[in-house]
Design a protein around this motif. Structure first.
Motif, PDB file in Angstrom:
ATOM      1  N   GLN A  40      94.304  61.204 -25.750  1.00  0.00           N
ATOM      2  CA  GLN A  40      94.178  62.371 -26.619  1.00  0.00           C
ATOM      3  C   GLN A  40      93.591  61.941 -27.972  1.00  0.00           C
ATOM      4  OE1 GLN A  40      97.813  64.581 -26.882  1.00  0.00           O
ATOM      5  NE2 GLN A  40      96.826  66.361 -27.772  1.00  0.00           N
ATOM      6  N   ARG A  46      93.033  66.887 -23.884  1.00  0.00           N
ATOM      7  CA  ARG A  46      93.781  67.655 -24.881  1.00  0.00           C
ATOM      8  C   ARG A  46      94.968  68.295 -24.168  1.00  0.00           C
ATOM      9  NH1 ARG A  46      89.498  71.226 -23.958  1.00  0.00           N
ATOM     10  NH2 ARG A  46      90.226  73.196 -23.110  1.00  0.00           N
ATOM     11  N   TYR A  53      97.638  68.692 -19.372  1.00  0.00           N
ATOM     12  CA  TYR A  53      96.488  68.085 -20.042  1.00  0.00           C
ATOM     13  C   TYR A  53      95.190  68.526 -19.392  1.00  0.00           C
ATOM     14  CZ  TYR A  53      99.502  65.078 -22.770  1.00  0.00           C
ATOM     15  OH  TYR A  53     100.424  64.615 -23.662  1.00  0.00           O
TER      16      TYR A  53
END
Length: 162
Positions: A40, A46, A53
Motif C-alpha cells: 500500500q 489500496r 484490497y
C-alpha cells in the motif's frame, strides 16, 4: 525493492487479481498484513472501505511488466539462414527505458552487433514490437532481415548454428 520482496509482491498481486484468499500463501496473518501495508505504501494496492484490497494501476503495471520479462524467442527446429536485426534510436531523455530495453534484448538471447543494432537468427519482430510498445519505444525501434551479414561465421558459432 529487493528481489525477494518483488517476487512476494508479485505473488500477492496475482492472488488479489484472481480473487483468491491470501491465506493460501505460506505466510502468517501478521506477515501478510505487513506485506500488504508495504504494498500500500508503494502504491501497488489500496484498501477498500470493506477491508478488501484492490490492485492499483501501478500494481497492474507491475504485473504487466512481469509478463513482458517472461517473453522468450522460440527456437525453431531448422534455421532459415536469415538474420533478424533490431535497430533503435532511443532519445537520451529515455535513457533509463533504453537501458531496460537493451537488457531485455540481451536476456532474450540477442547479440549486440554494433551500437543500437542487435541480431538473432529466429523470428522476433512480434515479440520485440510488444516489448517496445510496452515501454513507449514503438516509434524508436525498427527491424530488418538479412540473408548475409559481416561476421556471420562468429555469429553462427555464438548461436550454435551450422
Amino acid at each position: 525493492m529487493f528481489k525477494g520482496q518483488v517476487s512476494s509482491t508479485l505473488k500477492l498481486l496475482q492472488l488479489l487479481k484472481q480473487g483468491k484468499s491470501l491465506e493460501s500463501m505460506a505466510f502468517t496473518r501478521v506477515q501478510i498484513r505487513r506485506k500488504l501495508a508495504d504494498m500500500q505504501r508503494e502504491g501497488f494496492v489500496r484498501e477498500e472501505k470493506d477491508g478488501r484490497y484492490k490492485i492499483t494501476k501501478r500494481g497492474r503495471d507491475l504485473l504487466s511488466e512481469e509478463k513482458i520479462w517472461a517473453f522468450e524467442i522460440p527456437r525453431q527446429k531448422k534455421w532459415d539462414y536469415r538474420w533478424r536485426m533490431v535497430l533503435y534510436d532511443i532519445p537520451a531523455a529515455k535513457r533509463k527505458t533504453r537501458h531496460i530495453f537493451r537488457e531485455k534484448l540481451r536476456e532474450m538471447g540477442l547479440m549486440l552487433y554494433q551500437n543500437s543494432v542487435w541480431v538473432h537468427p529466429y523470428p522476433l519482430e512480434e515479440i520485440v514490437a510488444v516489448i517496445a510498445d510496452f515501454y513507449g519505444l514503438k516509434d524508436c525501434v525498427m527491424f530488418a532481415v538479412a540473408e548475409r551479414i559481416n561476421g556471420e561465421k562468429r555469429l553462427r558459432q555464438e548461436f550454435g548454428l551450422k
